[in-house]
Design a protein around this motif. Sequence first.
Motif, PDB file in Angstrom:
ATOM      1  N   LYS A 122       0.848  -1.187   0.000  1.00  0.00           N
ATOM      2  CA  LYS A 122       0.000   0.000   0.000  1.00  0.00           C
ATOM      3  C   LYS A 122       0.891   1.248   0.000  1.00  0.00           C
ATOM      4  O   LYS A 122       2.039   1.204   0.441  1.00  0.00           O
ATOM      5  CB  LYS A 122      -0.908   0.029   1.247  1.00  0.00           C
ATOM      6  N   PRO A 123       0.382   2.393  -0.490  1.00  0.00           N
ATOM      7  CA  PRO A 123       1.185   3.616  -0.478  1.00  0.00           C
ATOM      8  C   PRO A 123       1.568   4.020   0.945  1.00  0.00           C
ATOM      9  O   PRO A 123       0.753   3.927   1.873  1.00  0.00           O
ATOM     10  CB  PRO A 123       0.259   4.658  -1.105  1.00  0.00           C
ATOM     11  N   VAL A 124       2.811   4.464   1.104  1.00  0.00           N
ATOM     12  CA  VAL A 124       3.320   4.934   2.388  1.00  0.00           C
ATOM     13  C   VAL A 124       3.938   6.305   2.163  1.00  0.00           C
ATOM     14  O   VAL A 124       4.705   6.493   1.217  1.00  0.00           O
ATOM     15  CB  VAL A 124       4.366   3.965   2.971  1.00  0.00           C
ATOM     16  N   LEU A 125       3.608   7.248   3.029  1.00  0.00           N
ATOM     17  CA  LEU A 125       4.069   8.624   2.870  1.00  0.00           C
ATOM     18  C   LEU A 125       4.758   9.080   4.147  1.00  0.00           C
ATOM     19  O   LEU A 125       4.228   8.891   5.252  1.00  0.00           O
ATOM     20  CB  LEU A 125       2.871   9.531   2.560  1.00  0.00           C
ATOM     21  N   LEU A 126       5.952   9.653   4.013  1.00  0.00           N
ATOM     22  CA  LEU A 126       6.645  10.247   5.155  1.00  0.00           C
ATOM     23  C   LEU A 126       6.104  11.657   5.366  1.00  0.00           C
ATOM     24  O   LEU A 126       6.098  12.467   4.436  1.00  0.00           O
ATOM     25  CB  LEU A 126       8.149  10.296   4.885  1.00  0.00           C
ATOM     26  N   VAL A 127       5.633  11.946   6.573  1.00  0.00           N
ATOM     27  CA  VAL A 127       5.009  13.245   6.837  1.00  0.00           C
ATOM     28  C   VAL A 127       5.726  13.967   7.969  1.00  0.00           C
ATOM     29  O   VAL A 127       6.356  13.352   8.828  1.00  0.00           O
ATOM     30  CB  VAL A 127       3.507  13.105   7.163  1.00  0.00           C
ATOM     31  N   ASP A 128       5.607  15.284   7.953  1.00  0.00           N
ATOM     32  CA  ASP A 128       6.215  16.144   8.970  1.00  0.00           C
ATOM     33  C   ASP A 128       5.343  16.127  10.222  1.00  0.00           C
ATOM     34  O   ASP A 128       4.261  16.726  10.250  1.00  0.00           O
ATOM     35  CB  ASP A 128       6.342  17.562   8.410  1.00  0.00           C
ATOM     36  N   GLY A 129       5.822  15.453  11.256  1.00  0.00           N
ATOM     37  CA  GLY A 129       5.038  15.314  12.472  1.00  0.00           C
ATOM     38  C   GLY A 129       4.755  16.625  13.175  1.00  0.00           C
ATOM     39  O   GLY A 129       3.694  16.795  13.787  1.00  0.00           O
ATOM     40  N   GLU A 130       5.688  17.566  13.104  1.00  0.00           N
ATOM     41  CA  GLU A 130       5.450  18.858  13.737  1.00  0.00           C
ATOM     42  C   GLU A 130       4.252  19.557  13.106  1.00  0.00           C
ATOM     43  O   GLU A 130       3.438  20.170  13.801  1.00  0.00           O
ATOM     44  CB  GLU A 130       6.690  19.746  13.611  1.00  0.00           C
ATOM     45  N   MET A 131       4.140  19.471  11.801  1.00  0.00           N
ATOM     46  CA  MET A 131       3.056  20.160  11.104  1.00  0.00           C
ATOM     47  C   MET A 131       1.686  19.583  11.447  1.00  0.00           C
ATOM     48  O   MET A 131       0.675  20.283  11.381  1.00  0.00           O
ATOM     49  CB  MET A 131       3.277  20.095   9.594  1.00  0.00           C
ATOM     50  N   LEU A 132       1.645  18.323  11.806  1.00  0.00           N
ATOM     51  CA  LEU A 132       0.357  17.674  12.052  1.00  0.00           C
ATOM     52  C   LEU A 132       0.026  17.514  13.531  1.00  0.00           C
ATOM     53  O   LEU A 132      -1.137  17.313  13.876  1.00  0.00           O
ATOM     54  CB  LEU A 132       0.328  16.302  11.367  1.00  0.00           C
ATOM     55  N   SER A 133       1.016  17.623  14.394  1.00  0.00           N
ATOM     56  CA  SER A 133       0.743  17.397  15.820  1.00  0.00           C
ATOM     57  C   SER A 133       0.977  18.620  16.690  1.00  0.00           C
ATOM     58  O   SER A 133       0.509  18.670  17.826  1.00  0.00           O
ATOM     59  CB  SER A 133       1.609  16.246  16.348  1.00  0.00           C
ATOM     60  N   TRP A 134       1.714  19.632  16.174  1.00  0.00           N
ATOM     61  CA  TRP A 134       1.960  20.820  16.990  1.00  0.00           C
ATOM     62  C   TRP A 134       0.808  21.798  16.832  1.00  0.00           C
ATOM     63  O   TRP A 134       0.492  22.234  15.732  1.00  0.00           O
ATOM     64  CB  TRP A 134       3.255  21.509  16.561  1.00  0.00           C
ATOM     65  N   TYR A 135       0.181  22.131  17.944  1.00  0.00           N
ATOM     66  CA  TYR A 135      -0.822  23.187  17.920  1.00  0.00           C
ATOM     67  C   TYR A 135      -0.106  24.503  18.153  1.00  0.00           C
ATOM     68  O   TYR A 135       1.104  24.607  17.961  1.00  0.00           O
ATOM     69  CB  TYR A 135      -1.918  22.929  18.952  1.00  0.00           C
ATOM     70  N   GLY A 136      -0.831  25.554  18.513  1.00  0.00           N
ATOM     71  CA  GLY A 136      -0.200  26.852  18.664  1.00  0.00           C
ATOM     72  C   GLY A 136      -0.013  27.520  17.311  1.00  0.00           C
ATOM     73  O   GLY A 136      -0.717  27.231  16.343  1.00  0.00           O
ATOM     74  N   SER A 137       0.963  28.411  17.218  1.00  0.00           N
ATOM     75  CA  SER A 137       1.174  29.143  15.969  1.00  0.00           C
ATOM     76  C   SER A 137       1.614  28.221  14.844  1.00  0.00           C
ATOM     77  O   SER A 137       1.364  28.497  13.665  1.00  0.00           O
ATOM     78  CB  SER A 137       2.194  30.262  16.185  1.00  0.00           C
ATOM     79  N   ARG A 138       2.266  27.093  15.168  1.00  0.00           N
ATOM     80  CA  ARG A 138       2.686  26.133  14.151  1.00  0.00           C
ATOM     81  C   ARG A 138       1.488  25.560  13.395  1.00  0.00           C
ATOM     82  O   ARG A 138       1.612  25.128  12.245  1.00  0.00           O
ATOM     83  CB  ARG A 138       3.475  25.009  14.836  1.00  0.00           C
ATOM     84  N   ALA A 139       0.317  25.572  14.002  1.00  0.00           N
ATOM     85  CA  ALA A 139      -0.879  25.019  13.359  1.00  0.00           C
ATOM     86  C   ALA A 139      -1.248  25.784  12.100  1.00  0.00           C
ATOM     87  O   ALA A 139      -1.872  25.221  11.192  1.00  0.00           O
ATOM     88  CB  ALA A 139      -2.050  25.030  14.335  1.00  0.00           C
ATOM     89  N   ILE A 140      -0.896  27.047  12.031  1.00  0.00           N
ATOM     90  CA  ILE A 140      -1.209  27.828  10.825  1.00  0.00           C
ATOM     91  C   ILE A 140      -0.436  27.261   9.646  1.00  0.00           C
ATOM     92  O   ILE A 140      -1.000  26.991   8.572  1.00  0.00           O
ATOM     93  CB  ILE A 140      -0.884  29.313  11.060  1.00  0.00           C
ATOM     94  N   ALA A 141       0.861  27.039   9.829  1.00  0.00           N
ATOM     95  CA  ALA A 141       1.664  26.389   8.789  1.00  0.00           C
ATOM     96  C   ALA A 141       1.175  24.963   8.558  1.00  0.00           C
ATOM     97  O   ALA A 141       1.210  24.451   7.435  1.00  0.00           O
ATOM     98  CB  ALA A 141       3.138  26.397   9.183  1.00  0.00           C
ATOM     99  N   GLY A 142       0.691  24.324   9.629  1.00  0.00           N
ATOM    100  CA  GLY A 142       0.182  22.963   9.508  1.00  0.00           C
ATOM    101  C   GLY A 142      -1.007  22.853   8.574  1.00  0.00           C
ATOM    102  O   GLY A 142      -1.138  21.879   7.822  1.00  0.00           O
ATOM    103  N   LEU A 143      -1.879  23.844   8.599  1.00  0.00           N
ATOM    104  CA  LEU A 143      -3.029  23.836   7.697  1.00  0.00           C
ATOM    105  C   LEU A 143      -2.589  23.973   6.244  1.00  0.00           C
ATOM    106  O   LEU A 143      -3.119  23.304   5.345  1.00  0.00           O
ATOM    107  CB  LEU A 143      -3.998  24.953   8.072  1.00  0.00           C
ATOM    108  N   HIS A 144      -1.600  24.826   5.991  1.00  0.00           N
ATOM    109  CA  HIS A 144      -1.056  24.939   4.626  1.00  0.00           C
ATOM    110  C   HIS A 144      -0.402  23.624   4.200  1.00  0.00           C
ATOM    111  O   HIS A 144      -0.506  23.203   3.047  1.00  0.00           O
ATOM    112  CB  HIS A 144      -0.043  26.082   4.557  1.00  0.00           C
ATOM    113  N   TYR A 145       0.257  22.975   5.161  1.00  0.00           N
ATOM    114  CA  TYR A 145       0.920  21.692   4.888  1.00  0.00           C
ATOM    115  C   TYR A 145      -0.102  20.623   4.502  1.00  0.00           C
ATOM    116  O   TYR A 145       0.166  19.768   3.642  1.00  0.00           O
ATOM    117  CB  TYR A 145       1.715  21.264   6.116  1.00  0.00           C
ATOM    118  N   LEU A 146      -1.283  20.660   5.127  1.00  0.00           N
ATOM    119  CA  LEU A 146      -2.334  19.701   4.780  1.00  0.00           C
ATOM    120  C   LEU A 146      -2.689  19.800   3.301  1.00  0.00           C
ATOM    121  O   LEU A 146      -2.934  18.776   2.642  1.00  0.00           O
ATOM    122  CB  LEU A 146      -3.572  19.948   5.632  1.00  0.00           C
ATOM    123  N   ASN A 147      -2.746  21.009   2.781  1.00  0.00           N
ATOM    124  CA  ASN A 147      -3.033  21.175   1.351  1.00  0.00           C
ATOM    125  C   ASN A 147      -1.969  20.521   0.480  1.00  0.00           C
ATOM    126  O   ASN A 147      -2.261  19.928  -0.552  1.00  0.00           O
ATOM    127  CB  ASN A 147      -3.156  22.665   1.005  1.00  0.00           C
TER     128      ASN A 147
END
Length: 268
Positions: free
Chosen positions: A237-262
């Motif tokens: 199955k497809p496997v993707l390496l993802v940036d854990g900070e972007m997906l698990s860090w809340y706070g101001s990092r979450a703003i960049a995290g939402l862009h990362y989701l795109n």
Amino acid sequence: MIPRQTRIDAVGVTHPVVDFAHAPRIVSLVPSITELLCDLGLAPWIVGRTGFCIHPAALVKSIAKVGGTKDVNIGKLRALAPTHLIVNIDENEKPTVDALASFVPHVIVTHPLGPRDNLVLYRLLGSIFDRNEAAELLCTQFNCALSALREGRPQRVLYCIWKDPWMTVTRDTYIARMLEQIGWQQWSAQPEPASARYPVFSWSDQLVREIDMVLLSSEPYRFTEAHVDSLELQIGKPVLLVDGEMLSWYGSRAIAGLHYLNQLRQQA
């Protein structure tokens, strides 16, 4: 007048507004919140952090370390004479926080459970530390990033945070709710464990049939592209390496995290 309700933390404690005539001494035991405090302009008043509080590097390098999020050096922390301690229900252990509360006057407890909880978090810290304008700017940036999200093709994903043993997250986590923003649903054992939000699992033919894709997080385990290649061969199955900070860090990092989701949506 600062609304009283914005100064109520995750355990229902209402905190007074800081009087900067008596400079606060802040210790943060939450990496993402250390970053948020700096983005609110509060770095000069942060006297202690964990070794995992690494952002923003230029500002935190001069701040004293007091151990980890769970193995806090209570003696070092006490010596810093903090007036404010910021903790998180998931990341810090209650017995340690209780011990620290015996000598820290103000313990601010946080517990964001989903992306939109960041708005409450910004306003909580902004109102306590008299940084309302900076907090509202972050709220605006967050809402813009959220409105720019585009839902992708629905995916059943398995988000992995550890290996040997393999560990994942339940749907009742910030990470899973971040993934839901683009229509990705975190795999769930049936029945889902009531007590373990980060359960151990084993690979099986049934599990592989239940998922479309595996996400290997860059933290806390340091998954690499070598793990991606190996696991793809193992499960087909497809496997993707993802940036854990972007997906698990809340706070101001979450703003960049939402862009990362795109970005993730476009890769899948």
